[in-house]
Scaffold this active site. Structure first.
Site, PDB file in Angstrom:
ATOM      1  N   HIS A   1       2.595  -4.972  11.228  1.00 45.93           N
ATOM      2  CA  HIS A   1       3.601  -6.256  10.414  1.00 45.93           C
ATOM      3  C   HIS A   1       2.156  -5.065   8.701  1.00 45.93           C
ATOM      4  O   HIS A   1       1.401  -4.212   9.439  1.00 45.93           O
ATOM      5  CB  HIS A   1       2.456  -7.683   9.848  1.00 45.93           C
ATOM      6  CG  HIS A   1       3.254  -8.767  10.291  1.00 45.93           C
ATOM      7  ND1 HIS A   1       3.559  -8.466  11.828  1.00 45.93           N
ATOM      8  CD2 HIS A   1       4.211  -9.176   9.841  1.00 45.93           C
ATOM      9  CE1 HIS A   1       4.037 -10.082  12.359  1.00 45.93           C
ATOM     10  NE2 HIS A   1       4.778  -9.876  10.871  1.00 45.93           N
TER      11      HIS A   1
ATOM     12  N   LYS B   1      -1.747  -9.042   6.091  1.00 45.83           N
ATOM     13  CA  LYS B   1      -1.697  -9.505   7.414  1.00 45.83           C
ATOM     14  C   LYS B   1      -2.724 -10.519   7.774  1.00 45.83           C
ATOM     15  O   LYS B   1      -3.431  -9.652   7.796  1.00 45.83           O
ATOM     16  CB  LYS B   1      -0.712  -9.610   8.037  1.00 45.83           C
ATOM     17  CG  LYS B   1      -0.254 -10.745   8.671  1.00 45.83           C
ATOM     18  CD  LYS B   1       0.810 -10.827   9.804  1.00 45.83           C
ATOM     19  CE  LYS B   1       0.981 -11.725  10.882  1.00 45.83           C
ATOM     20  NZ  LYS B   1       0.954 -13.054   9.808  1.00 45.83           N
TER      21      LYS B   1
END
Ligand code: NAP
Length: 255
Positions: A145, A149
């Site tokens: 990601h 995040k």
């Protein structure tokens, strides 16, 4: 009839994309926006709230939530208590929180959805991975990601791992005398297999499940290159939860 939608976390990456999607759908009406740090009182005629309690007297059908793991449970609870059907993409719920929210929704006869991933490809990846784990019990999950995040592992990785656990017999992987000379090198342990979280700028949301067996390997991979990839799932969730009488965990239950 139009569905009136509140968007919590509308200034965030996902929340802003959801706002655009709602505005483009003639069957949906953007009813209110929520962000604790918003300075605006309204945007294009849509009221902006900074405290969710101000919404308790508000009339709307659905509460879309793309906020942060810290407030997601509280927000979903609030939505159900106030008659807004939650469609929650925010990750980081515990198992206990999810089952408590399911019970609350059932007692109120209100639909809802908590979906760790709204992308159809990711739903398929989870299903295929669970199926493959019956035949390939040795596996590792790698989720990748963007570097903003907040939670790790991702909600999708956790859900994938849970689905795998339902069908795979417990197996401790790796060498019995394996040693980590650098702590964390082998990733997080879940039911005997490992989950690794990669965080890099430029990424959106990606996941691989790698299986290994004698003389062969299988790799399943899904990539969300763009946040628009989640929006058909959010749209479907909004339209389905108004017809349901209980919250579900995972978009696959509404497909
Ligand atoms: P983000 O850009 O950080 O957005 C979160 C937004 O929520 C921020 O603007 C934040 O404000 C705001 N916020 C914080 N507390 C709030 C509260 N109490 N009420 C309302 N808004 C609040 O994060 P993102 O990338 O959009 O991701 C949001 C969540 O969705 C994460 O949990 C992520 O893992 C998840 N996600 C899910 C999917 C899926 O398919 N289910 C896909 C992608 C991401 P501040 O920045 O000022 O704190």
């Amino acid at each position: 009839m139009s569905i009136k939608v509140i968007v919590a976390g509308f200034k965030g990456r996902m929340g802003a994309t959801a706002v655009d999607m709602i505005k483009e759908d003639k069957d949906l009406v953007l009813a209110a926006l929520l962000d604790p740090f918003a300075k605006e009182k309204e945007i294009d005629g849509v009221p902006v709230f900074t405290d969710k309690r101000e919404l308790s007297q508000f009339s709307a059908d659905v509460w879309v939530d793309f906020t942060t793991p810290k407030v997601a449970y509280e927000n979903t609870h609030f939505a159900l208590e106030n008659g807004f059907r939650p469609v929650v993409g925010t990750t980081g719920f515990t198992k206990e929180e999810i089952s408590e929210l399911i019970d609350l929704s059932a007692s109120k006869k209100i639909g809802g959805l908590i979906a760790p991933n709204f992308a159809i490809g990711a739903i398929l990846l989870m299903e295929f991975a669970a199926k493959a784990s019956k035949y390939f019990p040795d596996l590792e999950i790698i989720e990748l990601h963007h570097d903003k995040k907040k939670d790790a592992p991702s909600g999708t990785a956790v859900k994938t791992a849970e689905l795998i656990k339902e069908v795979r017999s417990y197996k401790e992987q790796g060498a019995k005398d394996e040693e980590e000379t650098l702590p964390g090198a082998r990733g997080a342990e879940f039911d005997g297999f490992r989950i690794h979280s990669v965080r890099l700028p430029g990424l959106v949301a990606h996941q691989e499940v790698i299986f290994g067996a004698q003389g062969e390997g299988l790799t399943l991979r899904h990539d969300s290159y763009n946040r628009v990839s989640f929006m058909s799932g959010v749209n479907l969730g909004i339209k389905k939860v108004v017809k349901q009488e209980q919250l579900v965990y995972g978009l696959e239950h509404l497909l």
